[in-house]
Design an enzyme around this catalytic site. Sequence first.
Site, PDB file in Angstrom:
ATOM      1  N   ASP A  36       0.859  -1.183   0.000  1.00  0.00           N
ATOM      2  CA  ASP A  36       0.000   0.000   0.000  1.00  0.00           C
ATOM      3  C   ASP A  36       0.910   1.253   0.000  1.00  0.00           C
ATOM      4  O   ASP A  36       2.113   1.151   0.284  1.00  0.00           O
ATOM      5  CB  ASP A  36      -0.874  -0.074   1.261  1.00  0.00           C
ATOM      6  N   ASP A  38      -0.201   5.079   1.024  1.00  0.00           N
ATOM      7  CA  ASP A  38      -0.440   6.033   2.121  1.00  0.00           C
ATOM      8  C   ASP A  38      -0.290   5.356   3.485  1.00  0.00           C
ATOM      9  O   ASP A  38      -0.896   4.317   3.736  1.00  0.00           O
ATOM     10  CB  ASP A  38      -1.866   6.601   2.032  1.00  0.00           C
TER      11      ASP A  38
END
Length: 262
Positions: A36, A38
Amino acid sequence: MFLISRCFRLSRCLLGFRRGVSEFTPSGHRTLVAIDFDKTIVEQDSYLAVSELLPTRQRKELQDLIPKCGWLSFISRVLQALHGEHKVNSASVGLRVRSLRAVPGMLRVVRRLARNQEVDLCIVSDSNSFFIGEWLQAYSIECLFAGGVFTNPACVQRSGEVLVLPYQEQTDCNLCPSNLCKGSVLEELSCSGRYERVIYVGDSCNDLCAMKRLQEKDVACIRRGFELHEKMAAHGQELACSVHTWRDGHELEELLMPKIVA
Ligand SMILES: [Mg+2]
Ligand SMILES: [Zn+2]
């Protein structure tokens, strides 16, 4: 699809939103490390960070819309207001994204993983290709993600406004927003036959959807102290894969390097 092709005609596309995958030879022995963006690669949420370029009151008004309208609509309104009302162009937005700090140790672990010939790295993110591309370029690491960058496509229009479009339109999964189901991305990658094992690294609830698609031989790495970790007491039993936690890139390195070498 109409919107995407229109966007590409009008504008300069900065980073393929599904690049990489078809370039690789199938192999049954490879490991895919899907990460991922963020609060996993970078410390902050990139959409909130860019919204800080707006005056406080306007930013807060737009943030209040997130629960009802979703993150994609939020960032679209932020980018529209930045360009239309405040004359902030893509270069300034890019600079803000480039200033985001990496999670400590994350650049090191990503570089180490990418050096392994048996490993492909990819990013699965509900941010967008412009933000992610800018940040990766700032550290000259865009080539490390040979497995692809799966995110909302974005482009810069001739006017200088950044336009973000949905990765997909989906109604099958209610864990994820309609514009991107991370689980469907993971399923497609897992079913491709390219990878013997998948390691998924993330911090939030739409990462849970991806982790739920992992099998016993796969590994989920959940960031300790963040949204998903707090929900694991309720959701832990839904995962078939082995589950580990990490706080920063240094811990992730200690966790993953022995698994990759083994
Ligand atoms: Mg995240
Ligand atoms: Zn989903």
